[in-house]
Design a protein around this motif. Structure first.
Motif, PDB file in Angstrom:
ATOM      1  N   MET A  89       0.826  -1.209   0.000  1.00 28.70           N
ATOM      2  CA  MET A  89       0.000   0.000   0.000  1.00 28.70           C
ATOM      3  C   MET A  89       0.860   1.258   0.000  1.00 28.70           C
ATOM      4  SD  MET A  89      -3.327  -0.784   2.398  1.00 28.70           S
ATOM      5  CE  MET A  89      -2.467  -1.692   3.671  1.00 28.70           C
ATOM      6  N   ALA A  90       1.975   1.216   0.710  1.00 31.18           N
ATOM      7  CA  ALA A  90       2.869   2.382   0.702  1.00 31.18           C
ATOM      8  C   ALA A  90       3.415   2.636  -0.701  1.00 31.18           C
ATOM      9  CB  ALA A  90       4.016   2.161   1.690  1.00 31.18           C
ATOM     10  N   GLY A  91       3.810   1.560  -1.428  1.00 32.04           N
ATOM     11  CA  GLY A  91       4.308   1.725  -2.791  1.00 32.04           C
ATOM     12  C   GLY A  91       3.238   2.248  -3.738  1.00 32.04           C
ATOM     13  N   VAL A  92       1.985   1.735  -3.574  1.00 32.40           N
ATOM     14  CA  VAL A  92       0.892   2.200  -4.437  1.00 32.40           C
ATOM     15  C   VAL A  92       0.562   3.660  -4.151  1.00 32.40           C
ATOM     16  CG1 VAL A  92      -1.560   1.892  -4.947  1.00 32.40           C
ATOM     17  CG2 VAL A  92      -0.070  -0.093  -4.760  1.00 32.40           C
ATOM     18  N   ALA A  93       0.545   4.054  -2.869  1.00 30.80           N
ATOM     19  CA  ALA A  93       0.245   5.447  -2.523  1.00 30.80           C
ATOM     20  C   ALA A  93       1.311   6.388  -3.070  1.00 30.80           C
ATOM     21  CB  ALA A  93       0.145   5.589  -1.004  1.00 30.80           C
ATOM     22  N   ALA A  94       2.571   5.999  -2.982  1.00 26.02           N
ATOM     23  CA  ALA A  94       3.638   6.837  -3.532  1.00 26.02           C
ATOM     24  C   ALA A  94       3.548   6.916  -5.051  1.00 26.02           C
ATOM     25  CB  ALA A  94       4.989   6.289  -3.094  1.00 26.02           C
ATOM     26  N   ARG A  95       3.165   5.815  -5.689  1.00 29.44           N
ATOM     27  CA  ARG A  95       3.048   5.809  -7.145  1.00 29.44           C
ATOM     28  C   ARG A  95       1.950   6.735  -7.633  1.00 29.44           C
ATOM     29  NH1 ARG A  95       1.409   0.255  -9.760  1.00 29.44           N
ATOM     30  NH2 ARG A  95       3.203  -0.408  -8.480  1.00 29.44           N
ATOM     31  N   TYR A  96       0.880   6.860  -6.855  1.00 27.09           N
ATOM     32  CA  TYR A  96      -0.260   7.655  -7.288  1.00 27.09           C
ATOM     33  C   TYR A  96      -0.289   9.053  -6.667  1.00 27.09           C
ATOM     34  CZ  TYR A  96      -2.241   3.679  -9.710  1.00 27.09           C
ATOM     35  OH  TYR A  96      -2.458   2.640 -10.592  1.00 27.09           O
ATOM     36  N   GLY A  97       0.866   9.575  -6.296  1.00 26.80           N
ATOM     37  CA  GLY A  97       0.985  10.998  -5.987  1.00 26.80           C
ATOM     38  C   GLY A  97       1.119  11.369  -4.524  1.00 26.80           C
ATOM     39  N   GLU A  98       1.066  10.441  -3.601  1.00 27.60           N
ATOM     40  CA  GLU A  98       1.226  10.791  -2.189  1.00 27.60           C
ATOM     41  C   GLU A  98       2.696  11.024  -1.886  1.00 27.60           C
ATOM     42  OE1 GLU A  98      -1.186  11.368  -0.093  1.00 27.60           O
ATOM     43  OE2 GLU A  98      -2.740  10.834  -1.555  1.00 27.60           O
ATOM     44  N   THR A  99       2.975  12.083  -1.140  1.00 30.71           N
ATOM     45  CA  THR A  99       4.360  12.441  -0.837  1.00 30.71           C
ATOM     46  C   THR A  99       4.553  12.591   0.660  1.00 30.71           C
ATOM     47  OG1 THR A  99       3.824  14.792  -1.087  1.00 30.71           O
ATOM     48  CG2 THR A  99       4.643  13.629  -3.051  1.00 30.71           C
ATOM     49  N   GLY A 100       5.800  12.745   1.051  1.00 32.19           N
ATOM     50  CA  GLY A 100       6.126  12.945   2.459  1.00 32.19           C
ATOM     51  C   GLY A 100       5.829  11.692   3.283  1.00 32.19           C
ATOM     52  N   ALA A 101       5.158  11.897   4.418  1.00 30.20           N
ATOM     53  CA  ALA A 101       4.851  10.779   5.304  1.00 30.20           C
ATOM     54  C   ALA A 101       3.539  10.086   4.948  1.00 30.20           C
ATOM     55  CB  ALA A 101       4.785  11.278   6.750  1.00 30.20           C
ATOM     56  N   SER A 102       2.763  10.655   4.032  1.00 33.09           N
ATOM     57  CA  SER A 102       1.454  10.086   3.704  1.00 33.09           C
ATOM     58  C   SER A 102       1.524   8.652   3.211  1.00 33.09           C
ATOM     59  CB  SER A 102       0.748  10.964   2.662  1.00 33.09           C
ATOM     60  OG  SER A 102       0.485  12.239   3.202  1.00 33.09           O
ATOM     61  N   PRO A 103       2.448   8.297   2.302  1.00 31.78           N
ATOM     62  CA  PRO A 103       2.483   6.900   1.849  1.00 31.78           C
ATOM     63  C   PRO A 103       2.732   5.895   2.967  1.00 31.78           C
ATOM     64  CG  PRO A 103       3.763   8.287   0.380  1.00 31.78           C
ATOM     65  CD  PRO A 103       3.422   9.119   1.577  1.00 31.78           C
ATOM     66  N   TYR A 104       3.374   6.338   4.056  1.00 28.62           N
ATOM     67  CA  TYR A 104       3.699   5.428   5.151  1.00 28.62           C
ATOM     68  C   TYR A 104       2.645   5.427   6.266  1.00 28.62           C
ATOM     69  CZ  TYR A 104       8.141   5.767   2.743  1.00 28.62           C
ATOM     70  OH  TYR A 104       9.116   5.749   1.772  1.00 28.62           O
ATOM     71  N   LEU A 105       1.773   6.444   6.245  1.00 26.68           N
ATOM     72  CA  LEU A 105       0.725   6.500   7.260  1.00 26.68           C
ATOM     73  C   LEU A 105      -0.590   5.907   6.766  1.00 26.68           C
ATOM     74  CD1 LEU A 105       1.291  10.079   8.731  1.00 26.68           C
ATOM     75  CD2 LEU A 105       2.020   7.889   9.674  1.00 26.68           C
ATOM     76  N   LEU A 106      -0.859   6.029   5.466  1.00 30.31           N
ATOM     77  CA  LEU A 106      -2.120   5.487   4.941  1.00 30.31           C
ATOM     78  C   LEU A 106      -2.280   3.987   5.182  1.00 30.31           C
ATOM     79  CD1 LEU A 106      -2.505   7.483   1.593  1.00 30.31           C
ATOM     80  CD2 LEU A 106      -3.947   7.628   3.628  1.00 30.31           C
ATOM     81  N   PRO A 107      -1.249   3.171   4.992  1.00 27.52           N
ATOM     82  CA  PRO A 107      -1.433   1.730   5.265  1.00 27.52           C
ATOM     83  C   PRO A 107      -1.807   1.429   6.711  1.00 27.52           C
ATOM     84  CG  PRO A 107       0.522   2.088   3.942  1.00 27.52           C
ATOM     85  CD  PRO A 107       0.064   3.436   4.394  1.00 27.52           C
ATOM     86  N   LEU A 108      -1.318   2.289   7.646  1.00 26.87           N
ATOM     87  CA  LEU A 108      -1.649   2.038   9.049  1.00 26.87           C
ATOM     88  C   LEU A 108      -3.150   2.189   9.316  1.00 26.87           C
ATOM     89  CD1 LEU A 108       1.309   3.879  10.832  1.00 26.87           C
ATOM     90  CD2 LEU A 108       1.053   1.427  10.389  1.00 26.87           C
ATOM     91  N   SER A 109      -3.810   3.100   8.592  1.00 24.20           N
ATOM     92  CA  SER A 109      -5.257   3.256   8.778  1.00 24.20           C
ATOM     93  C   SER A 109      -6.007   2.016   8.319  1.00 24.20           C
ATOM     94  CB  SER A 109      -5.744   4.494   8.008  1.00 24.20           C
ATOM     95  OG  SER A 109      -5.574   4.319   6.612  1.00 24.20           O
ATOM     96  N   VAL A 110      -5.559   1.404   7.232  1.00 21.02           N
ATOM     97  CA  VAL A 110      -6.227   0.193   6.742  1.00 21.02           C
ATOM     98  C   VAL A 110      -5.950  -0.989   7.665  1.00 21.02           C
ATOM     99  CG1 VAL A 110      -6.421  -1.411   4.817  1.00 21.02           C
ATOM    100  CG2 VAL A 110      -6.132   1.028   4.381  1.00 21.02           C
ATOM    101  N   ASP A 111      -4.673  -1.179   8.030  1.00 24.59           N
ATOM    102  CA  ASP A 111      -4.339  -2.303   8.917  1.00 24.59           C
ATOM    103  C   ASP A 111      -4.982  -2.141  10.292  1.00 24.59           C
ATOM    104  OD1 ASP A 111      -2.866  -3.448   6.913  1.00 24.59           O
ATOM    105  OD2 ASP A 111      -0.958  -2.588   7.577  1.00 24.59           O
ATOM    106  N   GLY A 112      -5.007  -0.908  10.808  1.00 24.19           N
ATOM    107  CA  GLY A 112      -5.656  -0.681  12.103  1.00 24.19           C
ATOM    108  C   GLY A 112      -7.143  -0.977  12.066  1.00 24.19           C
TER     109      GLY A 112
END
Length: 258
Positions: A89-112
């Motif tokens: 999910m982090a790789g997909v978020a970075a590929r589709y335009g998420e920058t900074g800490a967002s690609p690494y925080l978005l997966p935590l919302s899904v897993d949580g």
């Protein structure tokens, strides 16, 4: 919270878990190579976690060793799915335009979300399973009480009506011709027709149906009552109380504390 409400909440929690797993599966597929085999391999970890959570929430375990084993296995599968899905999910978020800490925080919302929904689903299923036996015995108890009350009412309605006027009086002759003072014989004593003599302080014996109905009412007010206490409250002996339960078949409905 009653049983129907718990079941509705369980369906809502199950839908939430499916949403989180679907998001994880889609992210894993987007990160995989463009061929069915790679996509199937990437989608498998979250699907395995979903199936595992459904199994432990639906199948009860009566041995602690087996319960501990499946909890450890579920935690292992959850860890694998979280690790693989996080980086996908982090790789997909970075590929589709998420920058900074967002690609690494978005997966935590899904897993949580998946972790919380899984725990809630297991907890709700355990509570529903614990409440189902008690809920299933209520109709039988209610039916037994209905039969007892209906039988009592039917017996009362089928009995002949009592006379609305005073019963006839039958003169009772004096014994051995004894006379009162003044030379007059003893006046006849009135006696009610059909009257029965009852010892002072004696209590009319209930029918078995009436005894069961009264016992159900007492047990409703005092859930932890024992056989001896129930017999004392009914005014009968313990052996008589057990005989009434056996004759009426109310042993399961009126199971008391030891």
């Amino acid at each position: 919270m009653v049983l129907p409400q718990l079941r509705r909440v369980r369906w809502a929690v199950r839908a939430t878990l499916l949403l989180g797993v679907a998001a994880s599966v889609i992210a894993n597929i987007l990160h995989a190579r463009d061929n069915p085999i790679s996509q199937a391999i990437a989608a498998w970890p979250p699907l395995a976690l979903l199936l595992t959570v459904e199994l432990i929430s639906r199948v009860p375990v009566h041995r602690r060793s087996l319960a501990a084993t499946r909890v450890v296995a579920t935690a292992t599968i959850a860890g694998i799915a979280a690790w693989v899905s996080y980086w996908h999910m982090a790789g997909v978020a970075a590929r589709y335009g998420e920058t900074g800490a967002s690609p690494y925080l978005l997966p935590l919302s899904v897993d949580g979300l998946i972790v919380v929904a899984s725990i809630c689903l297991v907890e709700l299923s355990g509570r529903i399973t614990a409440l189902q036996p008690a809920d299933a015995t209520r109709p039988a108890t209610a039916a037994a009480l209905t039969r007892a009350v209906t039988g009592t009412a039917s017996a009362a309605s089928s009995a002949p009506d009592a006379p609305s006027v005073a019963p006839d009086l039958i003169p009772v002759p004096a014994r051995n011709g004894t006379r009162r003072q003044g030379g007059t014989p003893n006046a006849p004593r009135p006696r009610q027709v059909g009257a029965t003599r009852t010892a002072p302080g004696a209590r009319a014996r209930r029918s078995p149906a009436e005894t069961i109905a009264e016992a159900a009412r007492i047990k409703h007010d005092r859930p932890g009552i024992t056989d001896a206490e129930m017999a004392s409250a009914l005014g009968i002996s313990v052996s008589r109380w057990r005989t009434v339960r056996r004759e009426t078949g109310a042993g399961d409905e009126l199971r008391l504390a030891a």
